[in-house]
Design a protein around this motif. Structure first.
Motif, PDB file in Angstrom:
ATOM      1  N   UNK A   1      40.027  51.693  39.830  1.00  0.00           N
ATOM      2  CA  UNK A   1      41.311  52.388  39.912  1.00  0.00           C
ATOM      3  C   UNK A   1      42.306  51.809  38.913  1.00  0.00           C
ATOM      4  N   UNK A   2      42.655  50.533  39.051  1.00  0.00           N
ATOM      5  CA  UNK A   2      43.575  49.909  38.111  1.00  0.00           C
ATOM      6  C   UNK A   2      44.943  49.610  38.668  1.00  0.00           C
ATOM      7  N   UNK A   3      45.239  50.028  39.901  1.00  0.00           N
ATOM      8  CA  UNK A   3      46.505  49.645  40.514  1.00  0.00           C
ATOM      9  C   UNK A   3      46.496  48.138  40.784  1.00  0.00           C
ATOM     10  N   UNK A   4      47.635  47.497  40.595  1.00  0.00           N
ATOM     11  CA  UNK A   4      47.710  46.053  40.809  1.00  0.00           C
ATOM     12  C   UNK A   4      48.992  45.706  41.552  1.00  0.00           C
ATOM     13  N   UNK A   5      48.912  44.656  42.333  1.00  0.00           N
ATOM     14  CA  UNK A   5      50.100  44.096  42.978  1.00  0.00           C
ATOM     15  C   UNK A   5      50.500  42.785  42.324  1.00  0.00           C
ATOM     16  N   UNK A   6      49.610  42.256  41.491  1.00  0.00           N
ATOM     17  CA  UNK A   6      49.851  40.999  40.780  1.00  0.00           C
ATOM     18  C   UNK A   6      49.598  41.219  39.298  1.00  0.00           C
ATOM     19  N   UNK A   7      50.315  40.503  38.446  1.00  0.00           N
ATOM     20  CA  UNK A   7      50.116  40.622  37.006  1.00  0.00           C
ATOM     21  C   UNK A   7      48.761  40.017  36.637  1.00  0.00           C
ATOM     22  N   UNK A   8      47.868  40.852  36.116  1.00  0.00           N
ATOM     23  CA  UNK A   8      46.503  40.400  35.817  1.00  0.00           C
ATOM     24  C   UNK A   8      46.496  39.264  34.809  1.00  0.00           C
ATOM     25  N   UNK A   9      47.345  39.343  33.802  1.00  0.00           N
ATOM     26  CA  UNK A   9      47.358  38.321  32.752  1.00  0.00           C
ATOM     27  C   UNK A   9      47.940  37.006  33.235  1.00  0.00           C
ATOM     28  N   UNK A  10      48.891  37.054  34.164  1.00  0.00           N
ATOM     29  CA  UNK A  10      49.571  35.840  34.603  1.00  0.00           C
ATOM     30  C   UNK A  10      48.956  35.209  35.849  1.00  0.00           C
ATOM     31  N   UNK A  11      48.516  36.027  36.805  1.00  0.00           N
ATOM     32  CA  UNK A  11      48.078  35.459  38.086  1.00  0.00           C
ATOM     33  C   UNK A  11      46.636  34.970  38.058  1.00  0.00           C
ATOM     34  N   UNK A  12      45.752  35.691  37.367  1.00  0.00           N
ATOM     35  CA  UNK A  12      44.328  35.363  37.451  1.00  0.00           C
ATOM     36  C   UNK A  12      43.905  34.463  36.300  1.00  0.00           C
ATOM     37  N   UNK A  13      43.118  33.462  36.631  1.00  0.00           N
ATOM     38  CA  UNK A  13      42.530  32.562  35.640  1.00  0.00           C
ATOM     39  C   UNK A  13      41.400  33.281  34.910  1.00  0.00           C
ATOM     40  N   UNK A  14      40.842  32.675  33.860  1.00  0.00           N
ATOM     41  CA  UNK A  14      39.668  33.292  33.227  1.00  0.00           C
ATOM     42  C   UNK A  14      38.552  33.601  34.231  1.00  0.00           C
ATOM     43  N   UNK A  15      38.356  32.725  35.225  1.00  0.00           N
ATOM     44  CA  UNK A  15      37.354  33.007  36.250  1.00  0.00           C
ATOM     45  C   UNK A  15      37.741  34.257  37.039  1.00  0.00           C
ATOM     46  N   UNK A  16      39.007  34.369  37.421  1.00  0.00           N
ATOM     47  CA  UNK A  16      39.459  35.541  38.150  1.00  0.00           C
ATOM     48  C   UNK A  16      39.285  36.808  37.340  1.00  0.00           C
ATOM     49  N   UNK A  17      39.544  36.737  36.043  1.00  0.00           N
ATOM     50  CA  UNK A  17      39.382  37.912  35.193  1.00  0.00           C
ATOM     51  C   UNK A  17      37.912  38.276  35.015  1.00  0.00           C
ATOM     52  N   UNK A  18      37.044  37.268  34.975  1.00  0.00           N
ATOM     53  CA  UNK A  18      35.597  37.548  34.922  1.00  0.00           C
ATOM     54  C   UNK A  18      35.149  38.244  36.206  1.00  0.00           C
ATOM     55  N   UNK A  19      35.687  37.817  37.345  1.00  0.00           N
ATOM     56  CA  UNK A  19      35.369  38.468  38.622  1.00  0.00           C
ATOM     57  C   UNK A  19      35.820  39.926  38.593  1.00  0.00           C
ATOM     58  N   UNK A  20      37.005  40.181  38.042  1.00  0.00           N
ATOM     59  CA  UNK A  20      37.492  41.556  37.920  1.00  0.00           C
ATOM     60  C   UNK A  20      36.582  42.365  37.008  1.00  0.00           C
ATOM     61  N   UNK A  21      36.144  41.765  35.911  1.00  0.00           N
ATOM     62  CA  UNK A  21      35.241  42.463  34.990  1.00  0.00           C
ATOM     63  C   UNK A  21      33.935  42.822  35.691  1.00  0.00           C
ATOM     64  N   UNK A  22      33.384  41.880  36.455  1.00  0.00           N
ATOM     65  CA  UNK A  22      32.141  42.148  37.192  1.00  0.00           C
ATOM     66  C   UNK A  22      32.349  43.255  38.226  1.00  0.00           C
ATOM     67  N   UNK A  23      33.499  43.230  38.903  1.00  0.00           N
ATOM     68  CA  UNK A  23      33.784  44.253  39.907  1.00  0.00           C
ATOM     69  C   UNK A  23      33.878  45.630  39.268  1.00  0.00           C
ATOM     70  N   UNK A  24      34.527  45.724  38.114  1.00  0.00           N
ATOM     71  CA  UNK A  24      34.642  47.008  37.413  1.00  0.00           C
ATOM     72  C   UNK A  24      33.271  47.514  36.967  1.00  0.00           C
ATOM     73  N   UNK A  25      32.465  46.609  36.404  1.00  0.00           N
ATOM     74  CA  UNK A  25      31.160  47.026  35.896  1.00  0.00           C
ATOM     75  C   UNK A  25      30.232  47.450  37.029  1.00  0.00           C
TER      76      UNK A  25
END
Length: 459
Positions: free
Chosen positions: A71-95
């Motif tokens: 979807x892409x809706x967020x309650x937190x700023x993706x660039x500021x709140x999530x670490x590289x690990x958190x962003x990798x988790x988001x990438x895996x979830x999207x894929x």
């Protein structure tokens, strides 16, 4: 182990097979729910957040479902709140979420085709959802995965060098190019730049590639397979492909033209731009409103008529068995054709030399009614929760149901109750229409009697 006894692994496989065979729709819902819970747990890890703390459940679940439902809706700023690990988790979830929806849609179509007899099996095979032998489920899923990865790879080939040039680092460019390739083709709309897509709004190459990826992902796997097999020979396309491409292009152009004129004098969006920039922003906005969720203009600054138009486009969504949400463009096409047929006095709904089955029309009506009812009830609840005028909560609810991801800020502002409500809408919008339509197609009772016919007064 006693003779004839099943191993634990074998018992699990047998149980799962029984659930899928008994109710493919229920199996799809269960698989999606389990995946969403898994990624919720991963995002709650302290290492996933830049502050080293556990992310609150309502924010972690919202983000996990948003990523897993692409979807892409967020309650937190993706660039500021999530670490590289958190962003990798988001990438895996999207894929996984994108592949999972395509695969579930494919398997549900196979389940429906097996249930409805030989003619429907052949029709399903012609639609591109089966290849060769209709029982080759493994081969089908292999084709789905290879198609998705090939498309994402093609996007990354262009995006990686571009982002590398902007960041002066090939490592950064590789990560950003891959992330946006996955996010674009899966219509996820997640960004890892501060300020979102607006950070590179003046780079036409990046914006064009992202828009093309979103457009291709929203067409749907059956359409992509037909285009790969038949090319651009319109007459050789099946009816589903023709309707999907036609309605998609019409909505794209109508949305772009309307945004061009609606935002002409709005200084917060297109007012200070030259004509060429306004055209580019209008087409980009029209593509993203369908399901992409990337934004180069402040969505909250759009005029009321533009927001209402975007509500309609998000509600329709993209193609069937695609990474897009909504009621799907073929549902809209069937409903429109039925209205035209009724206005002409035709007994059957026909288009491109084909007759649309009455069962298809009933499913379209049911999907439309279900979607509209969910949006109505959720909007009523969200208006009460956030205590705001109708327009902003309605936009956020439709964006969640259509898995679009465009936001006017309600997601971030809402209390936990509002975030859970929007989470439920993303869940329903992602798998609800697929499983509901499949369940209706599978449910056919043979009635051995008929009641007398009577016509209630309508209108």
């Amino acid at each position: 182990m006693p003779s004839g006894a099943l191993s634990p692994a074998r018992r699990v496989v047998t149980a799962v097979t029984g659930v899928v065979a008994g109710s493919p729709a229920r199996a799809a819902l269960s698989a999606f729910a389990l995946g969403a819970l898994l990624f919720t747990g991963l995002l709650m890890l302290p290492a996933a957040a830049t502050d080293g703390r556990v992310t609150p459940l309502h924010d972690a679940m919202f983000t996990a479902v948003s990523a897993f439902s692409v979807t892409g809706l967020t309650t937190l700023d993706t660039a500021e709140h999530w670490t590289p690990l958190g962003q990798v988790i988001l990438l895996a979830a999207m894929q996984i979420g994108g592949l999972g929806i395509l695969s579930m849609a494919s398997l549900l179509t196979l389940a429906v085709s097996r249930h409805l007899g030989l003619r429907t099996k052949l029709a399903t095979q012609e639609s591109g959802m089966t290849t060769g032998n209709m029982g080759e489920v493994g081969h089908l899923l292999k084709v789905v995965v290879l198609t998705v990865l090939t498309c994402e790879g093609a996007l990354a080939v262009i995006l990686v060098p571009r982002f590398a040039a902007l960041s002066d680092s090939w490592a950064t460019g590789l990560w950003q190019g891959v992330f946006y390739s996955v996010s674009a083709f899966n219509n996820a709309g997640f960004t890892i730049h501060e300020g979102g897509t607006a950070a590179f709004m003046h780079d036409p190459v990046i914006l064009t590639v992202i828009a093309v990826g979103v457009f291709a992902g929203a067409l749907g796997f059956p359409v992509v397979m037909v285009l790969v097999d038949k090319g651009w020979r319109f007459r050789s396309w099946n009816l589903h492909t023709k309707l999907t491409v036609e309605v998609t292009l019409v909505l794209l152009v109508v949305g772009a033209v309307a945004l061009f004129f609606f935002e002409a004098g709005n200084p917060a969006t297109h007012g200070d731009m030259v004509v060429g920039q306004r055209i580019g922003h209008s087409f980009f906005g029209s593509v993203m409103t369908r399901s992409g969720g990337f934004a180069i203009d402040d969505t909250n600054s759009h005029r009321p008529e533009s927001l209402l138009l975007m509500d309609a486009l998000m509600f329709v969504g993209g193609g069937s068995a695609s990474t897009a949400g909504g009621i799907k463009v073929t549902t809209l096409a069937v409903m429109f054709l039925a209205i035209v047929a009724e206005a002409r006095g035709d007994k059957e709904v026909t288009v491109h030399g084909r007759t649309i089955a009455p069962e298809t029309l009933r499913v379209a009506i049911s999907v439309l009614a279900l979607g509209a009812t969910l949006v109505l009830l959720a909007t009523l609840a969200l208006v009460s929760i956030v205590d705001q005028p109708l327009q902003r909560p309605l936009f956020e609810v439709v964006s969640a149901f259509g898995t679009c991801g465009l936001s006017v800020g309600v997601s971030a502002e809402a209390p936990p109750a509002g975030k859970y409500l929007l989470t439920a809408m993303m869940f329903a919008g992602r798998v609800g229409t697929i499983t509901f339509a499949a369940a209706l197609a599978l449910r056919q009772r043979r009635v051995l009697y008929r009641y007398p016919v009577e016509r209630p007064i309508l209108g």
